[in-house]
Design a protein around this motif. Structure first.
Motif, PDB file in Angstrom:
ATOM      1  N   MET A   1      28.646  34.831  40.298  1.00  0.00           N
ATOM      2  CA  MET A   1      28.336  36.096  39.620  1.00  0.00           C
ATOM      3  C   MET A   1      27.860  35.821  38.198  1.00  0.00           C
ATOM      4  O   MET A   1      28.329  34.899  37.553  1.00  0.00           O
ATOM      5  CB  MET A   1      29.574  36.980  39.550  1.00  0.00           C
ATOM      6  CG  MET A   1      30.033  37.519  40.887  1.00  0.00           C
ATOM      7  SD  MET A   1      31.450  38.582  40.702  1.00  0.00           S
ATOM      8  CE  MET A   1      32.681  37.348  40.305  1.00  0.00           C
ATOM      9  N   THR A   2      26.920  36.642  37.714  1.00  0.00           N
ATOM     10  CA  THR A   2      26.459  36.522  36.352  1.00  0.00           C
ATOM     11  C   THR A   2      27.276  37.426  35.462  1.00  0.00           C
ATOM     12  O   THR A   2      27.522  38.579  35.779  1.00  0.00           O
ATOM     13  CB  THR A   2      24.970  36.920  36.263  1.00  0.00           C
ATOM     14  OG1 THR A   2      24.238  36.075  37.143  1.00  0.00           O
ATOM     15  CG2 THR A   2      24.462  36.760  34.851  1.00  0.00           C
ATOM     16  N   ALA A   3      27.686  36.907  34.316  1.00  0.00           N
ATOM     17  CA  ALA A   3      28.575  37.663  33.439  1.00  0.00           C
ATOM     18  C   ALA A   3      27.840  38.835  32.822  1.00  0.00           C
ATOM     19  O   ALA A   3      26.644  38.781  32.554  1.00  0.00           O
ATOM     20  CB  ALA A   3      29.115  36.750  32.350  1.00  0.00           C
ATOM     21  N   SER A   4      28.541  39.902  32.545  1.00  0.00           N
ATOM     22  CA  SER A   4      28.008  41.049  31.827  1.00  0.00           C
ATOM     23  C   SER A   4      28.960  41.373  30.696  1.00  0.00           C
ATOM     24  O   SER A   4      30.144  41.085  30.769  1.00  0.00           O
ATOM     25  CB  SER A   4      27.859  42.260  32.752  1.00  0.00           C
ATOM     26  OG  SER A   4      29.090  42.575  33.347  1.00  0.00           O
ATOM     27  N   PRO A   5      28.454  41.954  29.589  1.00  0.00           N
ATOM     28  CA  PRO A   5      29.323  42.207  28.429  1.00  0.00           C
ATOM     29  C   PRO A   5      30.392  43.243  28.737  1.00  0.00           C
ATOM     30  O   PRO A   5      30.232  44.092  29.598  1.00  0.00           O
ATOM     31  CB  PRO A   5      28.334  42.725  27.378  1.00  0.00           C
ATOM     32  CG  PRO A   5      27.176  43.243  28.163  1.00  0.00           C
ATOM     33  CD  PRO A   5      27.068  42.359  29.363  1.00  0.00           C
ATOM     34  N   VAL A   6      31.499  43.147  27.993  1.00  0.00           N
ATOM     35  CA  VAL A   6      32.587  44.110  28.148  1.00  0.00           C
ATOM     36  C   VAL A   6      32.131  45.469  27.634  1.00  0.00           C
ATOM     37  O   VAL A   6      31.461  45.568  26.615  1.00  0.00           O
ATOM     38  CB  VAL A   6      33.819  43.636  27.345  1.00  0.00           C
ATOM     39  CG1 VAL A   6      34.914  44.673  27.418  1.00  0.00           C
ATOM     40  CG2 VAL A   6      34.298  42.304  27.889  1.00  0.00           C
ATOM     41  N   ARG A   7      32.508  46.524  28.367  1.00  0.00           N
ATOM     42  CA  ARG A   7      32.086  47.868  27.988  1.00  0.00           C
ATOM     43  C   ARG A   7      33.192  48.638  27.283  1.00  0.00           C
ATOM     44  O   ARG A   7      34.361  48.406  27.530  1.00  0.00           O
ATOM     45  CB  ARG A   7      31.644  48.652  29.227  1.00  0.00           C
ATOM     46  CG  ARG A   7      30.332  48.144  29.817  1.00  0.00           C
ATOM     47  CD  ARG A   7      29.870  49.066  30.899  1.00  0.00           C
ATOM     48  NE  ARG A   7      28.470  48.835  31.202  1.00  0.00           N
ATOM     49  CZ  ARG A   7      27.747  49.609  31.971  1.00  0.00           C
ATOM     50  NH1 ARG A   7      28.284  50.671  32.516  1.00  0.00           N
ATOM     51  NH2 ARG A   7      26.480  49.341  32.212  1.00  0.00           N
ATOM     52  N   VAL A 155      42.165  53.218  36.853  1.00  0.00           N
ATOM     53  CA  VAL A 155      42.718  51.877  37.036  1.00  0.00           C
ATOM     54  C   VAL A 155      42.318  50.971  35.875  1.00  0.00           C
ATOM     55  O   VAL A 155      41.294  51.196  35.211  1.00  0.00           O
ATOM     56  CB  VAL A 155      42.250  51.246  38.364  1.00  0.00           C
ATOM     57  CG1 VAL A 155      42.892  51.935  39.553  1.00  0.00           C
ATOM     58  CG2 VAL A 155      40.739  51.265  38.484  1.00  0.00           C
ATOM     59  N   LEU A 156      43.117  49.947  35.656  1.00  0.00           N
ATOM     60  CA  LEU A 156      42.818  48.902  34.681  1.00  0.00           C
ATOM     61  C   LEU A 156      42.736  47.570  35.415  1.00  0.00           C
ATOM     62  O   LEU A 156      43.558  47.285  36.289  1.00  0.00           O
ATOM     63  CB  LEU A 156      43.907  48.824  33.604  1.00  0.00           C
ATOM     64  CG  LEU A 156      44.206  50.102  32.813  1.00  0.00           C
ATOM     65  CD1 LEU A 156      45.308  49.839  31.798  1.00  0.00           C
ATOM     66  CD2 LEU A 156      42.956  50.614  32.124  1.00  0.00           C
ATOM     67  N   SER A 167      42.631  39.782  29.151  1.00  0.00           N
ATOM     68  CA  SER A 167      41.625  40.820  28.907  1.00  0.00           C
ATOM     69  C   SER A 167      41.857  42.003  29.843  1.00  0.00           C
ATOM     70  O   SER A 167      42.340  41.846  30.963  1.00  0.00           O
ATOM     71  CB  SER A 167      40.218  40.262  29.122  1.00  0.00           C
ATOM     72  OG  SER A 167      39.898  39.290  28.149  1.00  0.00           O
ATOM     73  N   VAL A 168      41.478  43.195  29.377  1.00  0.00           N
ATOM     74  CA  VAL A 168      41.682  44.420  30.139  1.00  0.00           C
ATOM     75  C   VAL A 168      40.402  45.247  30.123  1.00  0.00           C
ATOM     76  O   VAL A 168      39.794  45.429  29.065  1.00  0.00           O
ATOM     77  CB  VAL A 168      42.838  45.263  29.559  1.00  0.00           C
ATOM     78  CG1 VAL A 168      43.076  46.509  30.401  1.00  0.00           C
ATOM     79  CG2 VAL A 168      44.111  44.439  29.447  1.00  0.00           C
ATOM     80  N   THR A 169      39.984  45.745  31.291  1.00  0.00           N
ATOM     81  CA  THR A 169      38.891  46.706  31.375  1.00  0.00           C
ATOM     82  C   THR A 169      39.390  47.926  32.141  1.00  0.00           C
ATOM     83  O   THR A 169      40.425  47.863  32.804  1.00  0.00           O
ATOM     84  CB  THR A 169      37.659  46.115  32.082  1.00  0.00           C
ATOM     85  OG1 THR A 169      38.038  45.666  33.394  1.00  0.00           O
ATOM     86  CG2 THR A 169      37.096  44.945  31.300  1.00  0.00           C
ATOM     87  N   GLN A 170      38.673  49.028  32.048  1.00  0.00           N
ATOM     88  CA  GLN A 170      39.127  50.256  32.693  1.00  0.00           C
ATOM     89  C   GLN A 170      38.026  50.881  33.522  1.00  0.00           C
ATOM     90  O   GLN A 170      36.840  50.646  33.310  1.00  0.00           O
ATOM     91  CB  GLN A 170      39.646  51.255  31.657  1.00  0.00           C
ATOM     92  CG  GLN A 170      38.578  51.837  30.741  1.00  0.00           C
ATOM     93  CD  GLN A 170      37.917  53.081  31.284  1.00  0.00           C
ATOM     94  OE1 GLN A 170      38.547  53.877  31.959  1.00  0.00           O
ATOM     95  NE2 GLN A 170      36.630  53.246  31.003  1.00  0.00           N
ATOM     96  N   SER A 200      35.098  50.829  39.523  1.00  0.00           N
ATOM     97  CA  SER A 200      34.087  50.752  38.473  1.00  0.00           C
ATOM     98  C   SER A 200      34.555  49.905  37.298  1.00  0.00           C
ATOM     99  O   SER A 200      33.776  49.630  36.383  1.00  0.00           O
ATOM    100  CB  SER A 200      33.729  52.156  37.979  1.00  0.00           C
ATOM    101  OG  SER A 200      34.857  52.777  37.380  1.00  0.00           O
ATOM    102  N   ALA A 201      35.828  49.487  37.289  1.00  0.00           N
ATOM    103  CA  ALA A 201      36.315  48.604  36.226  1.00  0.00           C
ATOM    104  C   ALA A 201      35.550  47.284  36.289  1.00  0.00           C
ATOM    105  O   ALA A 201      35.321  46.741  37.371  1.00  0.00           O
ATOM    106  CB  ALA A 201      37.812  48.352  36.380  1.00  0.00           C
ATOM    107  N   ALA A 202      35.145  46.784  35.147  1.00  0.00           N
ATOM    108  CA  ALA A 202      34.329  45.567  35.105  1.00  0.00           C
ATOM    109  C   ALA A 202      35.086  44.382  35.702  1.00  0.00           C
ATOM    110  O   ALA A 202      36.219  44.093  35.317  1.00  0.00           O
ATOM    111  CB  ALA A 202      33.944  45.267  33.668  1.00  0.00           C
TER     112      ALA A 202
END
Length: 355
Positions: A1-7, A155-156, A167-170, A200-202
């Motif tokens: 997978m190619t990385a994408s920036p944190v949103r 969700v996180l 790290s945490v994304t939502q 949809s969480a990164a």
């Protein structure tokens, strides 16, 4: 997978803005002291609601993040979730690869701990490792009943994307019951995984094996892979998949107790097959190469040389489509297999076995 920036965490704020007009409409409209009072109350309610949600996030992170670890294998880096107080950690099989020893870093310490493989189960892309020494304060995560997960739940995702530990994304649960097939050449196991939770969480490289968590501080799934854009080839933003927590518990409990998996919960025909093409070189079915004695296909009378073209109401054109159709079913379930033998089309009833 190619990385994408944190949103940025913008989804919750947008939702609150949508909810406010509906709430104020119930109290009437107009001018005067009452209208001004209503407007003041509404304005005060928006930041209060946002603060409540923010407090929920902080509580979940405080509760669960200490149970999420970083796992370093010889050729890969991923995440894991503390499974019990004996030092067992559950992760993805593609994180551990062929290794048998690992270095683990917890959320509260930079000191690396040694761990050993208990068992890797590539068929479900799950594995369990065990710490050689259990540090003080290591807390097992709580796992939810994934049957209660619904589309729209907030969700996180917690883990070590791109090596950024803790790290945490939502996001939200975007769908349930998805069936996906991992690539085998890009670090995946090539497994077909059923009943996946879409979010949809990164989900980025390094998130694999971590935790997808609800607002009750429960793990609802293990983030495993992200969809790829078929045109660009890059990871598709906001489309990630997690192995549901009930599947994780079913597999991990067996590994911890017995060191093996005897009840996979995965339906099977008991065959080895390959994809065949028609005269126009289009995929046309799954040709049976070998039939397992006593398996579902054997009991139904299938034999090598038969070409499977349907399972129930699902058309089968490749081995992958057959695997995906089976992943959506349960062992012991009765269905039909449509196949061709010596140019003749046939259908037979079959009771699915277990992989």
């Amino acid at each position: 997978m190619t990385a994408s920036p944190v949103r940025a965490l913008t989804g919750a704020a947008a939702l609150l803005c949508l909810l406010v007009p509906a709430a104020t409409g119930c109290t009437g409209s107009g001018t005067g002291p009452n209208a001004r009072a209503d407007a003041t109350t509404t304005q005060a309610a928006v930041p209060a609601a946002a603060n409540d949600l923010q407090d929920d996030y902080r509580t979940v992170i405080r509760d669960v993040l200490p149970s999420v670890v970083q796992i370093r294998a010889s050729r890969d880096l991923g995440s894991g979730v503390v499974y019990d107080d004996r030092g067992h950690i559950v992760t993805n099989a593609h994180v551990v690869g062929d290794d048998r020893t690992f270095r683990v870093t917890t959320a509260h310490s930079e000191q690396e701990l040694s761990a050993r493989l208990v068992l890797s189960y590539p068929q479900q892309d799950l594995a369990v490792i065990r710490l050689d020494r259990v540090p003080d304060g290591l807390e097992p995560a709580r796992f939810a009943d994934s049957a209660e997960v619904e589309v729209g739940h907030i969700v996180l995702a917690m883990g070590s994307p791109l090596g950024l530990s803790s790290s945490v994304t939502q996001g939200i649960v975007s769908a349930t019951g998805r069936t996906v097939t991992e690539g085998g050449s890009d670090g995946g196991t090539g497994a077909t995984l059923g009943n996946m939770v879409q979010t949809s969480a990164a989900i980025n490289p390094g998130n694999s094996g971590g935790a997808l968590v609800n607002l009750e501080s429960e793990v609802i799934g293990i983030p495993t892979l992200a969809a790829a854009d078929p045109v660009a080839g890059d990871a598709a933003s906001g489309i990630g998949f997690a192995i549901p927590s009930s599947t994780v518990r079913k597999v991990a409990d067996q590994i911890v107790a017995d060191g093996r998996v005897t009840e996979s919960g995965r339906a099977a025909l008991g065959i080895t097959a390959r994809t065949v093409v028609d005269d126009d070189y289009r995929a046309a079915g799954a040709a049976v190469v070998e039939v397992k004695d006593g398996g579902a296909a054997d009991e139904a009378g299938l034999r090598p040389g038969d070409v499977i073209t349907g399972l129930g109401d699902t058309d089968i054109t490749t081995v992958t489509s057959l695997a995906e159709a089976l992943a959506a079913r349960e062992p012991g379930e009765r269905t039909t297999v449509t196949y061709t033998r010596d140019g003749a089309r046939r259908t037979v009833d079959v009771t699915l076995g277990e992989q």
